[in-house]
Write an enzyme that holds these catalytic residues in place. Sequence first.
Site, PDB file in Angstrom:
ATOM      1  N   THR A  14      51.114 -41.137 -59.757  1.00 15.07           N
ATOM      2  CA  THR A  14      50.243 -40.013 -60.105  1.00 15.07           C
ATOM      3  C   THR A  14      50.225 -38.945 -59.005  1.00 15.07           C
ATOM      4  OG1 THR A  14      48.880 -41.654 -61.186  1.00 15.07           O
ATOM      5  CG2 THR A  14      47.883 -39.509 -60.855  1.00 15.07           C
ATOM      6  N   VAL A  15      50.054 -39.383 -57.762  1.00 13.98           N
ATOM      7  CA  VAL A  15      49.895 -38.406 -56.672  1.00 13.98           C
ATOM      8  C   VAL A  15      51.227 -37.721 -56.371  1.00 13.98           C
ATOM      9  CG1 VAL A  15      49.102 -38.062 -54.308  1.00 13.98           C
ATOM     10  CG2 VAL A  15      48.024 -39.818 -55.724  1.00 13.98           C
ATOM     11  N   LYS A 107      45.472 -45.199 -47.018  1.00 10.22           N
ATOM     12  CA  LYS A 107      44.313 -45.592 -46.195  1.00 10.22           C
ATOM     13  C   LYS A 107      44.459 -46.991 -45.634  1.00 10.22           C
ATOM     14  CE  LYS A 107      43.602 -44.781 -50.006  1.00 10.22           C
ATOM     15  NZ  LYS A 107      43.308 -44.104 -51.245  1.00 10.22           N
ATOM     16  N   GLU A 131      44.909 -36.468 -44.904  1.00 10.08           N
ATOM     17  CA  GLU A 131      43.733 -35.947 -45.623  1.00 10.08           C
ATOM     18  C   GLU A 131      43.506 -36.679 -46.945  1.00 10.08           C
ATOM     19  OE1 GLU A 131      41.426 -33.093 -44.591  1.00 10.08           O
ATOM     20  OE2 GLU A 131      40.591 -34.670 -45.831  1.00 10.08           O
ATOM     21  N   VAL A 134      41.384 -40.268 -47.516  1.00  6.25           N
ATOM     22  CA  VAL A 134      39.923 -40.447 -47.493  1.00  6.25           C
ATOM     23  C   VAL A 134      39.263 -39.496 -48.491  1.00  6.25           C
ATOM     24  CG1 VAL A 134      37.851 -40.474 -46.057  1.00  6.25           C
ATOM     25  CG2 VAL A 134      40.062 -41.026 -45.036  1.00  6.25           C
ATOM     26  N   GLY A 136      39.923 -38.625 -51.522  1.00  4.86           N
ATOM     27  CA  GLY A 136      40.794 -37.829 -52.402  1.00  4.86           C
ATOM     28  C   GLY A 136      40.829 -36.360 -52.066  1.00  4.86           C
ATOM     29  N   GLY A 189      41.492 -48.074 -66.910  1.00  5.16           N
ATOM     30  CA  GLY A 189      42.519 -47.950 -65.861  1.00  5.16           C
ATOM     31  C   GLY A 189      41.960 -47.436 -64.542  1.00  5.16           C
ATOM     32  N   ASP A 203      38.589 -50.847 -50.114  1.00  4.00           N
ATOM     33  CA  ASP A 203      39.168 -49.492 -50.144  1.00  4.00           C
ATOM     34  C   ASP A 203      38.227 -48.496 -49.443  1.00  4.00           C
ATOM     35  OD1 ASP A 203      40.794 -47.209 -51.662  1.00  4.00           O
ATOM     36  OD2 ASP A 203      38.677 -46.899 -52.155  1.00  4.00           O
ATOM     37  N   LYS A 207      38.494 -46.343 -45.645  1.00  2.00           N
ATOM     38  CA  LYS A 207      38.218 -44.909 -45.470  1.00  2.00           C
ATOM     39  C   LYS A 207      37.162 -44.699 -44.382  1.00  2.00           C
ATOM     40  CE  LYS A 207      39.317 -44.217 -50.357  1.00  2.00           C
ATOM     41  NZ  LYS A 207      38.779 -44.198 -51.729  1.00  2.00           N
TER      42      LYS A 207
HETATM   43  N1  HSE Z   1      40.297 -46.627 -56.152  1.00  2.00           N
HETATM   44  C1  HSE Z   1      39.766 -45.538 -55.417  1.00  2.00           C
HETATM   45  C2  HSE Z   1      38.489 -45.088 -56.082  1.00  2.00           C
HETATM   46  C3  HSE Z   1      40.688 -44.360 -55.291  1.00  2.00           C
HETATM   47  O1  HSE Z   1      38.100 -45.606 -57.118  1.00  2.00           O
HETATM   48  O2  HSE Z   1      37.845 -44.210 -55.542  1.00  2.00           O
HETATM   49  C4  HSE Z   1      41.731 -44.596 -54.255  1.00  2.00           C
HETATM   50  O3  HSE Z   1      41.205 -44.786 -53.001  1.00  2.00           O
END
Ligand code: HSE
Length: 428
Positions: A14-15, A107, A131, A134, A136, A189, A203, A207
């Site tokens: 995606t990114v 991250k 950038e 952390v 998005g 998803g 996750d 960050k």
């Molecule tokens: N899975 C993370 C979230 C996005 O739901 O914010 C990626 O760090």
Amino acid sequence: MSQPLRLGIAGLGTVGVGVVKIVRQRANLLAARTGRAIEIVAVSARSRDKDRGVALSGYAWEDDPVALARRPDVDVFVELMGGAEGPAKDATEAAIAAGKDVVTANKAMLALHGQELAEAAEEAGRVIRFEAAVAGGIPVVKALTEGMAGNEVTRVMGVMNGTCNYILTRMEDAGLPYDEIFAEAEALGYLEADPNLDVGGIDAGHKLALLAAIAYGTRVDFPSVELEGIQKLSIADIRSAADLGYRIKLLGVAQMTGRGLEQRMSPCLVPADSPLGQLQGGTNMVVLEGDAVGQIVLRGAGAGEGPTASAVMSDIVEIGRGSRITTFGQPARGLERARPARASAPAPYYLRMLLTDKPGAMAKVATVLGEAGISINRMRQMRHESNNAPVVFVTHKTSRDSLDTALQGFDATGVVQGDPVAIRIEAV
Ligand code: HSE
């Protein structure tokens, strides 16, 4: 104009696709802002044949991201594969060794290996920018590294996992239990391949550790982040918290205290009418506090194609402009190892328990709290049909040690049913 800045992009999920689109669609704007053209020369991903909805035929293809990272025609290696170890780390190391700058959204890799990678990059005269790793699309790394460079940072807070915030706000709105909303998020998803990265707080903890390193000039120390996920939160707690004027958030807090560096990623109650309390759905919010500037609140999309690619592009443009900001805002070799705080700063706590409804039960619980040195601020007993009364307390500020003493003491009263729930209330 100077020579174009040439990118090699590893990872076309995606990114990666979002970055390719921006480079193609905004070529003139990017060139004007950077003072030079930005070009993709080569890409790499697991499957070459997949239709990604963007034309890739103009770019060289590399099956091996390490080979991409070493290409002589690449100036900036853009790592968008993810994963703390394996190909992402191998290719990042190869890129640095080959004299490339690195832009990454990874991250986990930086939270676990950021210090060694930053040192290697700085020894080689290269930069690593992150950038997109952390929160998005929120430019929080730049806000902290550049915008707050003149401040002593007093606290960093944030809701930095959109999936958890989605689950918690949906539980409150729909009045449904965690398991049902988790299944809904999975079907949509929203969850990482390993859902524990999201709901276990890992996750978001990665960050927070990265922001703490910038804020306090310390080596990134993810293992010292006190982690607690959202899996055990019940709809009863979400409702009781709301009744008392609070919302429950998976909140990250980093602050330097007399006891050392405190880094926590855990469910907390925050006032429902505060910016953090108002945060709905998958949105992220980071609150930065500095001695000169006061409080800054940044809110925005923490994931998704456009927002994350926007953050990646900001790093690419920064490098293209000639900026050489070090990974953590100070030379990596000079970063101190922080002493992790052994205990979190005192705070009020929310306590919920089921109490046998008989004379003297409440007095016994109040005695345990009093003997642990905990003062009750507010108290509420809910309507109930059975012989077990749901009771909620809000305490005055207390230490976690005192709270643990009280929690251990409840058992001996013979009137507290099951395990009481205790959640910190964060002043925001
Ligand atoms: N899975 C993370 C979230 C996005 O739901 O914010 C990626 O760090």
